[in-house]
Design a protein around this motif. Structure first.
Motif, PDB file in Angstrom:
ATOM      1  N   PHE A   1      21.447 -29.996 -57.421  1.00 23.76           N
ATOM      2  CA  PHE A   1      22.762 -29.716 -57.983  1.00 23.76           C
ATOM      3  C   PHE A   1      22.623 -29.063 -59.341  1.00 23.76           C
ATOM      4  O   PHE A   1      21.678 -29.332 -60.087  1.00 23.76           O
ATOM      5  N   ARG A   2      23.589 -28.194 -59.642  1.00 23.14           N
ATOM      6  CA  ARG A   2      23.654 -27.547 -60.953  1.00 23.14           C
ATOM      7  C   ARG A   2      25.090 -27.711 -61.440  1.00 23.14           C
ATOM      8  O   ARG A   2      26.034 -27.552 -60.672  1.00 23.14           O
ATOM      9  N   THR A   3      25.253 -28.017 -62.708  1.00 26.84           N
ATOM     10  CA  THR A   3      26.598 -28.172 -63.252  1.00 26.84           C
ATOM     11  C   THR A   3      26.880 -27.060 -64.243  1.00 26.84           C
ATOM     12  O   THR A   3      25.974 -26.515 -64.869  1.00 26.84           O
TER      13      THR A   3
ATOM     14  N   LYS B   1      32.154 -28.517 -63.101  1.00 26.30           N
ATOM     15  CA  LYS B   1      31.912 -27.763 -61.871  1.00 26.30           C
ATOM     16  C   LYS B   1      30.512 -28.113 -61.356  1.00 26.30           C
ATOM     17  O   LYS B   1      29.542 -28.121 -62.109  1.00 26.30           O
ATOM     18  N   VAL B   2      30.415 -28.402 -60.061  1.00 24.70           N
ATOM     19  CA  VAL B   2      29.136 -28.773 -59.461  1.00 24.70           C
ATOM     20  C   VAL B   2      28.786 -27.754 -58.385  1.00 24.70           C
ATOM     21  O   VAL B   2      29.601 -27.456 -57.514  1.00 24.70           O
ATOM     22  N   THR B   3      27.570 -27.213 -58.454  1.00 30.26           N
ATOM     23  CA  THR B   3      27.076 -26.274 -57.449  1.00 30.26           C
ATOM     24  C   THR B   3      25.962 -26.951 -56.674  1.00 30.26           C
ATOM     25  O   THR B   3      24.993 -27.430 -57.255  1.00 30.26           O
ATOM     26  N   LEU B   4      26.114 -27.004 -55.359  1.00 27.31           N
ATOM     27  CA  LEU B   4      25.114 -27.594 -54.470  1.00 27.31           C
ATOM     28  C   LEU B   4      24.170 -26.482 -54.029  1.00 27.31           C
ATOM     29  O   LEU B   4      24.621 -25.397 -53.655  1.00 27.31           O
TER      30      LEU B   4
ATOM     31  N   SER C   1      35.045 -27.255 -58.066  1.00 24.24           N
ATOM     32  CA  SER C   1      35.578 -27.469 -59.408  1.00 24.24           C
ATOM     33  C   SER C   1      37.018 -27.955 -59.295  1.00 24.24           C
ATOM     34  O   SER C   1      37.839 -27.693 -60.153  1.00 24.24           O
ATOM     35  N   GLU C   2      37.307 -28.668 -58.197  1.00 23.90           N
ATOM     36  CA  GLU C   2      38.670 -29.107 -57.919  1.00 23.90           C
ATOM     37  C   GLU C   2      39.128 -30.224 -58.842  1.00 23.90           C
ATOM     38  O   GLU C   2      40.295 -30.295 -59.201  1.00 23.90           O
ATOM     39  N   ASP C   3      38.214 -31.105 -59.200  1.00 21.98           N
ATOM     40  CA  ASP C   3      38.583 -32.290 -59.958  1.00 21.98           C
ATOM     41  C   ASP C   3      38.080 -32.176 -61.401  1.00 21.98           C
ATOM     42  O   ASP C   3      37.193 -31.382 -61.693  1.00 21.98           O
TER      43      ASP C   3
END
Length: 136
Positions: free
Chosen positions: A14-16, A33-36, A73-75
């Motif tokens: 994961f990358r934020t 924002k979290v990128t899988l 990045s919904e929440d």
């Protein structure tokens, strides 16, 4: 194709980063924002044939390095965004590895053919009744 979701989750990284859009001060200072990132080609969960199917079905989501990237990045919460993106990833993988059954062609029943022809005849009669040249 059966696979172990827990083993698959161990291969994820994961990358934020900071989310864009509305949110005021929270957006400016919190990396929510979290990128899988999942490398399809280096996965040990699937064999080469299964990887080929995944690469084919998810070609538009996989970059040239063989990595599947998904982000959320919904929440406002980084943890919640991570849960959302993992859930979405598992759904995508479930769809990608699902074996589609081959369709068995069947003959069209005679009653269906006759019903269609009857409908066409009625529609033709209706249209010919509208024509003023042939009606006295």
């Amino acid at each position: 194709m059966n696979y172990n979701p827990e083993a698959l989750l161990n291969e994820l990284s994961f990358r934020t980063s900071r989310s864009g859009g509305k949110g005021g001060q929270n957006v400016n200072k919190v990396s929510s924002k979290v990128t899988l990132i999942w490398n399809v080609t280096e996965s040990k969960v699937f064999d080469e044939q299964e990887k080929g199917i995944i690469l084919e079905k998810l070609a538009n989501r996989i970059n040239k390095d063989g990595e599947l990237l998904m982000d959320s990045s919904e929440d406002r919460s980084q943890l919640r965004n991570k849960d959302i993106v993992v859930e979405r990833f598992l759904k995508v993988m479930e769809e990608a590895v699902k074996v589609e059954k081959k369709r068995i062609k069947t003959k069209i029943p005679k009653s269906v053919v006759l019903e269609r022809l009857d409908r066409k005849k009625k529609q033709g009669a209706k249209k010919s009744d509208r024509n003023w040249r042939y009606n006295p």
